[in-house]
Design a protein around this motif. Structure first.
Motif, mmCIF file in Angstrom:
data_model
loop_
_atom_site.group_PDB
_atom_site.id
_atom_site.type_symbol
_atom_site.label_atom_id
_atom_site.label_comp_id
_atom_site.label_asym_id
_atom_site.label_seq_id
_atom_site.Cartn_x
_atom_site.Cartn_y
_atom_site.Cartn_z
ATOM 1 N N LEU A 11 11.789 7.433 -3.783
ATOM 2 C CA LEU A 11 10.952 6.890 -2.394
ATOM 3 C C LEU A 11 10.816 5.969 -2.624
ATOM 4 C CD1 LEU A 11 10.448 7.835 0.562
ATOM 5 C CD2 LEU A 11 8.169 8.563 -0.040
ATOM 6 N N SER A 12 11.464 5.138 -1.130
ATOM 7 C CA SER A 12 10.251 3.653 -0.543
ATOM 8 C C SER A 12 9.765 3.279 0.203
ATOM 9 C CB SER A 12 11.311 2.826 -0.997
ATOM 10 O OG SER A 12 10.890 1.002 -0.361
ATOM 11 N N LEU A 13 8.519 3.059 0.277
ATOM 12 C CA LEU A 13 7.945 3.207 1.656
ATOM 13 C C LEU A 13 7.656 1.139 1.957
ATOM 14 C CD1 LEU A 13 5.045 5.774 1.122
ATOM 15 C CD2 LEU A 13 7.391 6.251 2.547
ATOM 16 N N ASP A 39 3.527 3.486 11.621
ATOM 17 C CA ASP A 39 3.354 1.326 10.642
ATOM 18 C C ASP A 39 3.628 1.100 9.828
ATOM 19 O OD1 ASP A 39 4.701 -0.802 12.059
ATOM 20 O OD2 ASP A 39 2.566 -1.015 12.602
ATOM 21 N N VAL A 40 4.675 1.766 8.625
ATOM 22 C CA VAL A 40 5.271 1.024 7.566
ATOM 23 C C VAL A 40 6.609 0.890 7.164
ATOM 24 C CG1 VAL A 40 3.415 3.289 6.370
ATOM 25 C CG2 VAL A 40 5.780 2.987 6.894
ATOM 26 N N ALA A 41 6.646 -0.214 6.880
ATOM 27 C CA ALA A 41 8.126 -0.725 6.646
ATOM 28 C C ALA A 41 9.215 -0.607 6.609
ATOM 29 C CB ALA A 41 7.961 -1.904 5.428
ATOM 30 N N ARG A 42 9.181 1.075 5.665
ATOM 31 C CA ARG A 42 10.305 1.419 5.784
ATOM 32 C C ARG A 42 10.042 2.877 5.391
ATOM 33 N NH1 ARG A 42 12.901 -1.617 1.643
ATOM 34 N NH2 ARG A 42 14.601 -1.645 2.553
ATOM 35 N N VAL A 43 10.932 4.109 5.728
ATOM 36 C CA VAL A 43 10.718 5.428 4.464
ATOM 37 C C VAL A 43 12.286 5.874 3.871
ATOM 38 C CG1 VAL A 43 10.468 7.344 4.400
ATOM 39 C CG2 VAL A 43 9.087 6.088 5.769
ATOM 40 N N GLY A 44 12.692 5.410 3.066
ATOM 41 C CA GLY A 44 13.933 6.045 2.634
ATOM 42 C C GLY A 44 13.855 6.230 0.757
ATOM 43 N N THR A 45 15.252 5.844 0.660
ATOM 44 C CA THR A 45 15.626 6.000 -0.656
ATOM 45 C C THR A 45 16.299 4.303 -1.358
ATOM 46 O OG1 THR A 45 17.127 7.629 -0.557
ATOM 47 C CG2 THR A 45 17.231 7.529 -1.987
ATOM 48 N N VAL A 46 15.801 4.356 -2.630
ATOM 49 C CA VAL A 46 15.727 3.315 -3.340
ATOM 50 C C VAL A 46 16.080 3.420 -4.696
ATOM 51 C CG1 VAL A 46 13.146 2.360 -4.215
ATOM 52 C CG2 VAL A 46 15.366 1.177 -4.134
ATOM 53 N N PHE A 47 17.171 2.743 -5.026
ATOM 54 C CA PHE A 47 17.848 2.978 -6.453
ATOM 55 C C PHE A 47 18.070 2.194 -7.072
ATOM 56 C CE2 PHE A 47 21.425 4.843 -3.769
ATOM 57 C CZ PHE A 47 22.359 4.140 -4.588
ATOM 58 N N ARG A 96 11.253 -0.672 9.453
ATOM 59 C CA ARG A 96 10.756 -1.271 11.131
ATOM 60 C C ARG A 96 11.205 -2.678 11.271
ATOM 61 N NH1 ARG A 96 6.236 -4.558 12.908
ATOM 62 N NH2 ARG A 96 4.570 -3.372 13.399
ATOM 63 N N GLY A 97 10.771 -2.225 12.716
ATOM 64 C CA GLY A 97 11.282 -3.350 13.464
ATOM 65 C C GLY A 97 11.364 -5.046 12.658
ATOM 66 N N LEU A 98 11.873 -6.163 13.541
ATOM 67 C CA LEU A 98 11.295 -6.980 12.377
ATOM 68 C C LEU A 98 10.173 -8.122 13.983
ATOM 69 C CD1 LEU A 98 14.310 -8.854 12.066
ATOM 70 C CD2 LEU A 98 13.055 -8.327 10.587
ATOM 71 N N GLY A 99 10.468 -8.317 14.911
ATOM 72 C CA GLY A 99 9.571 -8.913 15.795
ATOM 73 C C GLY A 99 9.553 -10.067 15.451
ATOM 74 N N THR A 100 8.516 -10.107 15.974
ATOM 75 C CA THR A 100 7.916 -11.547 15.881
ATOM 76 C C THR A 100 6.293 -12.706 15.755
ATOM 77 O OG1 THR A 100 7.915 -12.504 18.053
ATOM 78 C CG2 THR A 100 9.552 -13.445 17.654
ATOM 79 N N VAL A 108 7.928 2.664 12.104
ATOM 80 C CA VAL A 108 8.605 3.580 11.459
ATOM 81 C C VAL A 108 6.960 4.002 11.398
ATOM 82 C CG1 VAL A 108 8.916 4.467 8.903
ATOM 83 C CG2 VAL A 108 9.815 2.000 10.259
ATOM 84 N N SER A 109 7.074 5.624 12.345
ATOM 85 C CA SER A 109 5.960 5.898 12.147
ATOM 86 C C SER A 109 5.747 7.387 11.483
ATOM 87 C CB SER A 109 5.718 6.971 14.239
ATOM 88 O OG SER A 109 6.260 7.006 14.279
ATOM 89 N N ALA A 110 4.009 7.505 11.131
ATOM 90 C CA ALA A 110 4.177 8.627 10.073
ATOM 91 C C ALA A 110 4.402 10.363 11.019
ATOM 92 C CB ALA A 110 2.049 9.169 10.484
ATOM 93 N N GLY A 111 4.357 11.193 10.408
ATOM 94 C CA GLY A 111 5.131 12.297 10.452
ATOM 95 C C GLY A 111 6.261 13.185 9.589
ATOM 96 N N VAL A 112 7.333 13.798 9.610
ATOM 97 C CA VAL A 112 8.360 13.611 8.751
ATOM 98 C C VAL A 112 9.791 13.084 8.702
ATOM 99 C CG1 VAL A 112 9.699 15.775 7.920
ATOM 100 C CG2 VAL A 112 7.181 16.407 8.778
#
Ligand code: GAL
Ligand code: MG
Length: 977
Positions: free
Chosen positions: A745-747, A826-834, A946-950, A963-967
């Motif tokens: 998992l990568s956050l 509001d984290v950077a990402r939720v996903g997989t890294v390998f 997460r989006g990049l914004g400015t 990227v919000s909390a939750g499942v």
């Protein structure tokens, strides 16, 4: 102390006298004297003194003109500071130590100049220029980005040699109003030349050309001898047609000799039938030659101009060019070069503008000073709307200076000189009083001068507009905020109180991996009357090419030591702090849409799509609806090709016939393909290119790639019937022959500049998202399946992660979920890294591309089949950070040259990145050359990113891109090729 008699110019101590804006300097004018002049560029004898009143030494070195000494091997190096002044003294004070460059060379004055008026022009010097000829004082000038001219007639003798000395003082009272966000340098940044004119000469020419074909040329005539001779007259020719004298005004041959002598004014007029008007899309120019004749008809002086017939006006809350409410797709541009610091050639500027045209820009704000004169010629020629900005920024002491009467003269002088120089350029549509200097009486004085002198163009000033976007009494005809949140702009436009055009002078800060929500901004601008665009901050990443071993700027010799955004081995792009300075503002200087070598950053491709002149509005039964989004041009200059991309099939192409559409028109064209039944998701792209050669693009250059989806993807199958084996280790981590690091998992992402300056990175660090501790809760094995539950613990909380791996159809299906506690919103990402084994160097994907994209910067990248070497996926931002992502990826393969490798299919379009760097690798270094690429690939598959914004300067991304909390749930399959 030395006993040499004090030089009168030095004795004035003009570097600490804001009231002294010049002495002995000729008035600014719009007569171009560059052709026929004797260029004085090249190596000059040079000494760098520690202070302007320090005695001259014995030893001379040399320095190249035009150039800054800070880039030419002196101990005085470039320093980058944004707002803070580099010294503590309050205005107008300066430190006693102030690097002072003394430039000297001899000049052979042509013998044929006998009897003529001889003028020295110094293109630009920062920040105080003192001129001596043969030891005699000639003059003083301030205003670092405009030329200074001095009359040398009588001081030099034609046929003889003269010694010209230019003394340039770095720190002065003027530095306090030249506190722009850029590198501090010292030197002579534009060409120096000597020219001769007849004693009877054109002192200035003002051209007013309206879109109805009405042309008015006003000439000022002077005689170096004093009184004007009798009988002179002026003639004019526009593309071979003679202009008529405006008799009503022409008093040049008047009875009363005194009046004519004194006035020296003449007017010419023409009414051009069927005039071809100038606008940024079709920048039609006419050639105007103005001749000043002596009484016997012989020509005393000539001035050449290119004339564009166009009107600028504000009607209600609309800024109109030729009656059209044009969108301002602008960028802020500095005169910058990675080898010279500030000096740019005509070719450099042309390359800037050509690139901007190719990426859909139509406007430039000359942030934050009048640019090199050639820029305006090129803008006229290639077609740009220019907001011309005066060289006034007192950022650090803005409040004190705006009302300080000692600076009143400087404010008016700088604005007036800019207007006097640039008034004849059709490209210039707005005058700007400067930048970030608060708002005071000095501004109103300058605005008053411009409004009287040039009523044909609006005036803008952000500092005034800030006091009230709709306030009619302020020194800004345009509401030109910087970095105003979109909702504020929308609210204003919808409020019913808007009185002025709203064009942001700066928005969408391009620092690092940035410019999130640009497409959302433009969707709102195009849909909302009252909003008209803005200027992205900014064009350049101001990285200076630097040798790593000795920390010196590579200088002019560094040509060829870079390409594709990257500096050659042993070199890097220096930003604040890299020259050993302790007081600096770091990478904030690297905030452009192009790298220091002008390589476009991914946002440029996004912008090209946002600005697309032709768009696909929809796909209906009867065909594809196309529309022309230009203001003045038809589609005849474009050609098209259809591309049909099938997710599980090929890309088919067919020639496209673009309909004849006038601006604003739409038409349906038949679908050029029978869409095959098979092949899954289907996308239709219109590949639009230039049909012929444009001045800024050869035939066949991509203009835009509008796209429409013809068929959606089928929902993925949900059945999971195992038919193979899954191998995991004792920690429940997948064991796979092609993976060197199992999917976890990568956050977190390596903080972008926006993440860092917007405070997100600190929050993520406090939460410990970079390296949570993984604790296995359970590993359940069943035939062909393993289900692993683990907790990722960090200071911010615990994220429960489930990974169910099923062996199926010769591959693996990985079903994952992650549950983020409420606090981890509001984290950077939720996903997989390998990570993969080495050798898988080619990425092929179906999704958006080919350029880098992120959830809030993905509007432009077309969906299709793309392929790129892994090494080319990464974007070498000047400060390494999250980069290389691709949005909307449905599936990809990573393969070796022998076509072995792995294939991944995602449950739906998601954010993916494949690079040689772990997020932590990127976050650990300050420059790309410090990165050590890994042999294998680091692969991220994100359920959410997460989006990049400015937020490095301006609004963050929108809530919908967080990227919000939750499942979070996501699935993907892994197969060996
Ligand atoms: C603005 C300023 C620019 C630049 C930018 C941030 O406030 O006008 O000069 O500093 O912010 O990069
Ligand atoms: Mg500033």
């Amino acid at each position: 102390m030395n006993d040499a008699p004090l030089d009168p110019l030095t004795a004035l101590r003009p570097w600490e006298a804001p009231e002294v804006t010049s002495w002995g300097r000729l008035p600014m004018n719009a007569v171009d004297r560059r052709s026929g002049a004797v260029p004085l560029d090249g190596d000059w004898r040079f000494q760098l003194l520690p202070a302007p009143d320090a005695p001259l030494g014995e030893v001379w070195s040399s320095s190249y003109v035009p150039g800054v000494w800070t880039m030419q091997g002196t101990p005085d190096l470039p320093q980058y500071l944004n707002i803070r002044m580099p010294f503590a003294e309050f205005p107008p004070g300066v430190p006693a130590a102030s690097p002072t460059g003394v430039y000297e060379r001899s000049v052979d004055v042509p013998a044929e100049w006998a009897g003529r008026r001889i003028v020295l022009q110094v293109g630009a010097a920062e920040s105080v220029l003192m001129v001596h000829v043969d030891g005699r004082p000639v003059g003083i000038s301030k205003d670092s980005h405009l030329a200074a001219e001095f009359d040398l007639t009588g001081l030099v003798r034609p046929g003889e040699r003269a010694t010209v000395r230019l003394t340039v003082v770095k720190w002065s009272d003027a530095s306090h109003i030249e506190d722009q966000d850029q590198w501090w340098h010292g030197g002579i940044t534009r060409s120096v030349l000597l020219y001769a004119v007849d004693r009877l000469h054109l002192a200035d020419v003002t051209v007013r050309a309206r879109r109805d074909g009405d042309l008015l040329v006003e000439c000022r005539v002077r005689d170096a001898g004093g009184a004007l001779p009798r009988g002179w007259y002026v003639s004019g020719e526009l593309d071979g047609h003679l202009l008529t004298q405006d008799t009503e005004f022409d008093r040049s041959n008047a009875e009363d000799e005194r009046v004519s002598d004194f006035l020296g004014e003449a007017r010419l007029r023409a009414a051009v039938p069927d005039v071809r008007t100038w606008n940024a899309e079709t920048p039609e120019l006419y050639g105007l030659t103005v001749r000043l004749h002596r009484a016997d008809g012989t020509v005393a002086d000539t001035s050449r101009h290119r004339v564009g017939f166009r009107d600028v006006e504000i009607a209600g809350r609309d800024l109109l060019v030729n009656g059209e409410r044009v969108f301002i797709r602008g960028v802020n541009r500095h005169d910058f070069h990675p080898l010279t610091g500030r000096t740019v050639t005509r070719d450099d500027m042309r390359a800037d503008l050509v690139l901007l045209k190719r990426f859909g820009f139509n406007a430039i704000r000359t942030a934050h000073y009048p640019n090199d004169p050639a820029l305006y010629d090129l803008a006229d020629e290639l077609g740009f709307y220019v907001v011309d900005e005066a060289d006034i920024e007192s950022h650090d002491h803005a409040h004190e200076i705006a009302d300080d009467p000692r600076y009143l003269g400087a404010f008016v002088d700088r604005v007036a000189r800019m207007v006097l120089r640039d008034k004849n350029h059709p490209s210039v549509i707005v005058w700007s009083l400067g930048n970030e200097s608060d708002y005071g009486a000095n501004h109103d004085a300058a605005a008053g001068w411009v409004r009287r002198h040039d009523p044909t163009r609006p005036v803008q000033y952000e500092g005034a507009a800030k006091r009230g976007w709709a306030d009619p009494d302020l020194a800004s005809d345009i509401a030109c905020p910087m970095y105003a949140p979109l909702e504020e702009c929308l609210a204003h436009a919808l409020s019913g109180t808007q009185t002025k055009p709203l064009v942001q002078c700066e928005y969408s800060h391009a620092m690092g991996n940035s410019n999130g929500t640009l497409a959302d901004h433009w969707a709102a601008i195009e849909a909302t009357p009252g909003l008209q665009g803005g200027f992205i901050w900014e064009f350049w990443d101001h990285g200076i090419l630097q040798r790593v071993n000795d920390g010196r700027p590579a200088g002019r010799g560094g040509a060829g030591l870079y390409g594709n955004g990257v500096a050659a081995p042993g070199h890097r792009w220096a930003y604040g702090g890299d020259f050993g300075e302790t007081d600096h503002d770091g990478a904030f200087i690297a905030d452009g849409v192009v790298f220091p070598d002008r390589t476009p950053k991914p946002v440029m491709f996004e912008h090209r799509e946002i600005a697309a002149p032709v768009r696909i509005d929809s796909f209906r039964h009867e065909g594809v609806v196309l529309s022309n989004h230009q203001h003045f041009r038809g589609l005849e200059w474009l050609s098209g090709e259809w591309e049909l991309s099938l997710a599980d099939g090929d890309t088919l192409t067919a020639p496209a016939e673009l309909p004849a559409l006038r601006p604003g028109e739409t038409a349906a064209v038949p679908l050029p393909f029978v869409v095959p039944e098979e092949g899954g998701e289907a996308w239709l792209t219109l590949r639009v290119t230039t049909a012929g050669d444009e001045p800024w693009a050869p035939r066949g250059t991509v203009v835009c790639l509008p796209q429409v989806r013809l068929r959606a993807a089928l929902p993925p199958a949900h059945t999971r019937v195992p038919d193979g084996t899954v191998e995991v280790d004792e920690d429940g981590l997948l064991v796979h022959p092609l993976l060197t690091a199992a999917p976890t998992l990568s956050l977190w992402r390596a903080p972008t500049d926006n993440d860092a300056l917007g405070g997100m990175a600190d929050r993520w660090r406090d939460w410990g998202l970079e390296a949570p501790v993984r604790e296995v809760v359970s590993v359940r094995r069943s035939p062909g399946r393993v289900a692993v539950v683990s907790d990722y613990r960090c200071a911010g909380g615990t994220v429960r992660h489930e990974q169910v791996i099923t062996a199926m159809d010769g591959g693996l299906i990985v079903d994952e979920s992650a549950e983020l506690p409420e606090v981890l919103h509001d984290v950077a990402r939720v996903g997989t890294v390998f990570e993969t084994v080495a050798g898988l160097d080619l990425l092929e994907w179906f999704g958006q591309g080919p350029w880098e994209s992120y959830p809030d910067r993905a509007a432009g990248a077309p969906v299709g089949h793309h392929r790129l070497p892994v090494d080319e996926l990464f974007t070498p931002y000047l400060r390494p950070q999250e980069s290389g992502g691709r949005h909307g990826v449905r599936r990809f393969t990573l393969s070796a040259p022998d076509a072995t490798g792995l294939a991944v299919r995602l449950d739906r379009a998601r954010q993916v990145s494949v690079t040689r760097h772990r997020a932590a690798d990127l976050a650990a270094v300050a420059h790309p050359d410090e990165l050590v690429p890994r042999a294998g690939c680091v692969v991220h598959i994100d359920a959410a990113h997460r989006g990049l914004g400015t937020a490095s300067c301006g609004p963050d991304t929108f809530a919908s891109y967080l990227v919000s909390a939750g499942v979070h749930r996501w699935s993907w399959t892994l197969r060996v090729l």
